[in-house]
Design a protein around this motif. Structure first.
Motif, PDB file in Angstrom:
ATOM      1  N   ILE A 177       0.848  -1.194   0.000  1.00 35.90           N
ATOM      2  CA  ILE A 177       0.000   0.000   0.000  1.00 35.90           C
ATOM      3  C   ILE A 177       0.883   1.244   0.000  1.00 35.90           C
ATOM      4  O   ILE A 177       2.022   1.220   0.469  1.00 35.90           O
ATOM      5  CB  ILE A 177      -0.969   0.027   1.196  1.00 35.90           C
ATOM      6  CG1 ILE A 177      -0.212   0.047   2.529  1.00 35.90           C
ATOM      7  CG2 ILE A 177      -1.916  -1.167   1.143  1.00 35.90           C
ATOM      8  CD1 ILE A 177      -1.132   0.248   3.733  1.00 35.90           C
TER       9      ILE A 177
ATOM     10  N   ARG B 186      -3.758  -0.671   6.497  1.00 32.11           N
ATOM     11  CA  ARG B 186      -4.632  -1.723   5.981  1.00 32.11           C
ATOM     12  C   ARG B 186      -4.470  -2.977   6.823  1.00 32.11           C
ATOM     13  O   ARG B 186      -3.362  -3.317   7.243  1.00 32.11           O
ATOM     14  CB  ARG B 186      -4.296  -2.028   4.519  1.00 32.11           C
ATOM     15  CG  ARG B 186      -5.133  -3.161   3.920  1.00 32.11           C
ATOM     16  CD  ARG B 186      -4.874  -3.311   2.434  1.00 32.11           C
ATOM     17  NE  ARG B 186      -3.602  -3.961   2.148  1.00 32.11           N
ATOM     18  CZ  ARG B 186      -3.136  -4.171   0.915  1.00 32.11           C
ATOM     19  NH1 ARG B 186      -3.834  -3.752  -0.144  1.00 32.11           N
ATOM     20  NH2 ARG B 186      -1.974  -4.779   0.728  1.00 32.11           N
TER      21      ARG B 186
ATOM     22  N   ARG C 204      -5.639  -7.033   6.395  1.00 34.46           N
ATOM     23  CA  ARG C 204      -6.283  -8.068   5.595  1.00 34.46           C
ATOM     24  C   ARG C 204      -6.394  -9.346   6.414  1.00 34.46           C
ATOM     25  O   ARG C 204      -5.433  -9.745   7.082  1.00 34.46           O
ATOM     26  CB  ARG C 204      -5.491  -8.335   4.311  1.00 34.46           C
ATOM     27  CG  ARG C 204      -5.746  -7.314   3.218  1.00 34.46           C
ATOM     28  CD  ARG C 204      -4.975  -7.630   1.962  1.00 34.46           C
ATOM     29  NE  ARG C 204      -5.513  -6.918   0.807  1.00 34.46           N
ATOM     30  CZ  ARG C 204      -5.015  -6.994  -0.419  1.00 34.46           C
ATOM     31  NH1 ARG C 204      -3.944  -7.767  -0.654  1.00 34.46           N
ATOM     32  NH2 ARG C 204      -5.568  -6.323  -1.413  1.00 34.46           N
TER      33      ARG C 204
ATOM     34  N   GLU D  33     -11.012  -7.071   4.174  1.00 37.58           N
ATOM     35  CA  GLU D  33     -10.030  -5.984   4.197  1.00 37.58           C
ATOM     36  C   GLU D  33     -10.611  -4.766   4.894  1.00 37.58           C
ATOM     37  O   GLU D  33     -11.798  -4.445   4.740  1.00 37.58           O
ATOM     38  CB  GLU D  33      -9.616  -5.619   2.773  1.00 37.58           C
ATOM     39  CG  GLU D  33      -8.610  -4.478   2.699  1.00 37.58           C
ATOM     40  CD  GLU D  33      -8.226  -4.131   1.272  1.00 37.58           C
ATOM     41  OE1 GLU D  33      -7.421  -4.890   0.700  1.00 37.58           O
ATOM     42  OE2 GLU D  33      -8.725  -3.124   0.732  1.00 37.58           O
ATOM     43  N   TRP D  34      -9.762  -4.093   5.672  1.00 35.86           N
ATOM     44  CA  TRP D  34     -10.105  -2.819   6.301  1.00 35.86           C
ATOM     45  C   TRP D  34      -9.036  -1.815   5.882  1.00 35.86           C
ATOM     46  O   TRP D  34      -7.845  -2.097   5.945  1.00 35.86           O
ATOM     47  CB  TRP D  34     -10.100  -2.943   7.819  1.00 35.86           C
ATOM     48  CG  TRP D  34     -11.078  -3.939   8.371  1.00 35.86           C
ATOM     49  CD1 TRP D  34     -12.327  -3.707   8.845  1.00 35.86           C
ATOM     50  CD2 TRP D  34     -10.853  -5.351   8.539  1.00 35.86           C
ATOM     51  NE1 TRP D  34     -12.908  -4.874   9.289  1.00 35.86           N
ATOM     52  CE2 TRP D  34     -12.029  -5.903   9.104  1.00 35.86           C
ATOM     53  CE3 TRP D  34      -9.791  -6.209   8.249  1.00 35.86           C
ATOM     54  CZ2 TRP D  34     -12.156  -7.260   9.398  1.00 35.86           C
ATOM     55  CZ3 TRP D  34      -9.910  -7.552   8.529  1.00 35.86           C
ATOM     56  CH2 TRP D  34     -11.086  -8.064   9.096  1.00 35.86           C
ATOM     57  N   ARG D  35      -9.478  -0.627   5.457  1.00 34.88           N
ATOM     58  CA  ARG D  35      -8.545   0.444   5.055  1.00 34.88           C
ATOM     59  C   ARG D  35      -8.854   1.709   5.840  1.00 34.88           C
ATOM     60  O   ARG D  35      -9.997   2.003   6.161  1.00 34.88           O
ATOM     61  CB  ARG D  35      -8.682   0.741   3.549  1.00 34.88           C
ATOM     62  CG  ARG D  35      -8.210  -0.370   2.622  1.00 34.88           C
ATOM     63  CD  ARG D  35      -6.697  -0.522   2.634  1.00 34.88           C
ATOM     64  NE  ARG D  35      -5.991   0.647   2.194  1.00 34.88           N
ATOM     65  CZ  ARG D  35      -5.498   0.814   0.960  1.00 34.88           C
ATOM     66  NH1 ARG D  35      -5.644  -0.141   0.052  1.00 34.88           N
ATOM     67  NH2 ARG D  35      -4.844   1.907   0.634  1.00 34.88           N
ATOM     68  N   TRP D  36      -7.835   2.493   6.130  1.00 35.41           N
ATOM     69  CA  TRP D  36      -8.046   3.801   6.736  1.00 35.41           C
ATOM     70  C   TRP D  36      -6.908   4.743   6.369  1.00 35.41           C
ATOM     71  O   TRP D  36      -5.876   4.320   5.875  1.00 35.41           O
ATOM     72  CB  TRP D  36      -8.176   3.674   8.263  1.00 35.41           C
ATOM     73  CG  TRP D  36      -6.939   3.223   8.987  1.00 35.41           C
ATOM     74  CD1 TRP D  36      -5.973   4.016   9.544  1.00 35.41           C
ATOM     75  CD2 TRP D  36      -6.527   1.864   9.247  1.00 35.41           C
ATOM     76  NE1 TRP D  36      -4.994   3.252  10.128  1.00 35.41           N
ATOM     77  CE2 TRP D  36      -5.312   1.932   9.969  1.00 35.41           C
ATOM     78  CE3 TRP D  36      -7.066   0.616   8.940  1.00 35.41           C
ATOM     79  CZ2 TRP D  36      -4.622   0.789  10.375  1.00 35.41           C
ATOM     80  CZ3 TRP D  36      -6.388  -0.500   9.357  1.00 35.41           C
ATOM     81  CH2 TRP D  36      -5.190  -0.424  10.064  1.00 35.41           C
TER      82      TRP D  36
END
Length: 527
Positions: free
Chosen positions: A246, A251, A253, A524-527
């Protein structure tokens, strides 16, 4: 092809073996390995040879999934007989050592009455000479402490037991890893080398960096036939995912089971790597989705589904360090994971509760792990608290909420978690399923069934969340992913107690506006 730049194909699977059985900590670390060989694996092979057809039938009975049955066709029984004979011949020192442990424990039970233990040393079996210390705890309970680093230098630890099989993922579930040895096969590449062999590191680096067949042939010491087999496992093009790194933010996963990959542009952390080789069936992240370099691998405990050698071996050479909980040092049921992995060529960092390990842009803190080990005195277990890209993440593994106050102490020390990942296998296998070979005093079935490999139920998971104050909660898949069945051997349906408990916990979270989910496959988590 010999000098062409090539990569290892994505659908090549790896099985590290110890005397043909799939490797896990209790078959590698020398003390429990000797006990499992003498009191589990040898009797298992003998039982199979008495009635191969019963073992095969039981292996294919869904109601007996995860049982100790050998799933090898009867026409190959002679190969199993040869394996048993070679173990009895070549591992005689290990087998005698295990018998000596049982005899030594009996000597203590009969003679250690609170008085001086010095007269017992000459009475110990000679196989234990210089390898154990006798001691009382403060309640006058006698114990035998194993000098594990010394034992690794003795004839009890034999690297000649180790080998590696390479083959292609077929989509057919492999036999259960705790029971069925792997025999040779024409379509399997056999590497008769120890796990620490530098050639393995060179081979598995070719998932991300090309090399030549001639180089691999040299470093793996292959003959013509082996080189020919390996050639078919190599490809001109890599299969790496383009989004495995990234460029900004953070992130997480979920790679299945209890495996998380936490990333920033500067660093990557992986918890309990248990990662599929190929994604041809089912939606999941695989080895192709891993970042090229992993700063830290954090291991929570030594069960076969959390320290997975077939994954770890493929990461050696791409990892800054493996972070491991410190064991109790010398306890039969609690071998040192750090010592074991160090002997397999891994860089390791051993941690106690609240020890911190920094990585670029963040840190991991070891946090306590409660329960899940059948009430045995096993201290080599840790949860983790990861801080990266402005987030605080609690990696709870199978730690239980039987005493919620523990998590209050964690919050007081580290603050409020943004996300918590929890295990809810709340009706796990009994004591004897995993630890039978280590028990030198028989236990009743009722006693064994009362002591289970269980994580939190709904009430305990809710108590953890209440004390941590986390804003989000996610429950791991508990062996539900079918591509992990060869290690998990679990079968669930909609009325299964564990799944009902998960739903009860998710309802509890919803009623309190806590974002929650039951994980499966990939997320998946994104910030």
């Amino acid at each position: 092809m010999a000098d062409q730049s090539l990569f290892l194909r994505s659908n090549v699977i790896v099985e590290p073996l110890v005397d043909r059985f799939v490797a896990w900590p209790y078959t590698i670390a020398p003390v429990p390995a000797a006990m499992n060989l003498e009191f589990l694996q040898v009797p298992l092979l003998e039982s199979y040879l008495q009635s191969p057809q019963v073992h095969v039938a039981a292996s294919n009975n869904p109601d007996l999934r995860g049982g100790y049955f050998i799933n090898i066709a009867e026409e190959r029984a002679d190969e199993v007989r040869d394996l048993l004979a070679s173990i009895k011949r070549d591992r005689a020192d290990m087998l005698r050592f295990a018998e000596a442990i049982a005899a030594g424990q009996e000597l203590l039970r009969a003679n250690a009455t609170g008085f001086d233990l010095t007269p017992l040393y000459p009475k110990l079996p000679p196989e234990l000479g210089g390898l154990v210390e006798l001691a009382y705890d403060t309640d006058n309970q006698a114990q035998m402490r194993f000098m594990e680093p010394v034992i690794y230098t003795s004839n009890v630890y034999q690297e000649s037991r180790q080998s590696v099989q390479l083959s292609f993922e077929t989509g057919i579930e492999r036999p259960f890893v705790l029971s069925t040895p792997r025999l040779t096969s024409p379509d399997v590449l056999e590497l008769d080398i120890p796990f620490r062999h530098p050639g393995l590191e060179e081979l598995f680096k070719t998932r991300i960096r090309p090399t030549t067949l001639s180089h691999l042939r040299d470093v793996l010491e292959l003959n013509d036939a082996q080189a020919g087999q390996l050639a078919g496992m190599l490809s001109e093009a890599p299969s790496l995912a383009e989004d495995r790194h990234i460029a900004e933010g953070g992130r997480i996963r979920y790679f299945g089971h209890a495996c998380l990959v936490l990333q920033t542009p500067q660093a990557a952390i992986v918890s309990d790597p248990f990662i599929s080789a190929d994604s041809s069936t089912g939606d999941r992240y695989t080895l192709d989705d891993l970042p090229d370099f992993i700063d830290l691998v954090v291991i929570t405990h030594a069960h076969q589904d959390h320290i997975v050698m077939e994954t770890l071996l493929q990461l050696r050479g791409r990892v800054g360090a493996v972070v491991l909980p410190r064991s109790s040092r010398g306890n039969l049921a609690d071998p040192s994971m750090a010592l074991m992995l160090k002997h397999q060529g891994f860089p390791v960092i051993e941690v106690d509760d609240f020890d911190e390990v920094e990585f670029p842009g963040g840190k991991v803190t070891a946090t306590p792990f409660l329960g899940e080990h059948c009430d045995l005195d096993i201290r080599g277990k840790s949860t983790y608290w990861a801080e990266l890209a402005g987030k605080k993440v609690f990696i709870g593994a199978d730690s239980s909420g039987i005493d919620p106050m523990l998590y209050r102490h964690i919050k007081q020390h580290l603050g409020t978690a943004d996300m918590a990942f929890l295990g809810m296998e709340c009706d796990g296998a009994p004591l004897t399923w995993l630890y039978q070979a280590l028990l030198t005093v028989p236990v009743t079935k009722k006693m064994s069934n009362s002591r289970k490999l269980s994580g939190s139920n709904a009430e305990q998971a809710a108590a953890i969340m209440t004390e941590l104050g986390a804003k989000e909660a996610y429950i791991y898949a508990m062996g539900e992913e079918p591509w992990l069945g060869h290690i998990m051997a679990t079968t669930y349906h909609e009325d299964t107690y564990q799944l009902k408990q998960v739903q009860e916990f998710l309802t509890w979270c919803k009623d309190r506006d806590i974002k929650a989910g039951h994980l499966y496959g990939q997320q998946e988590w994104r910030w």
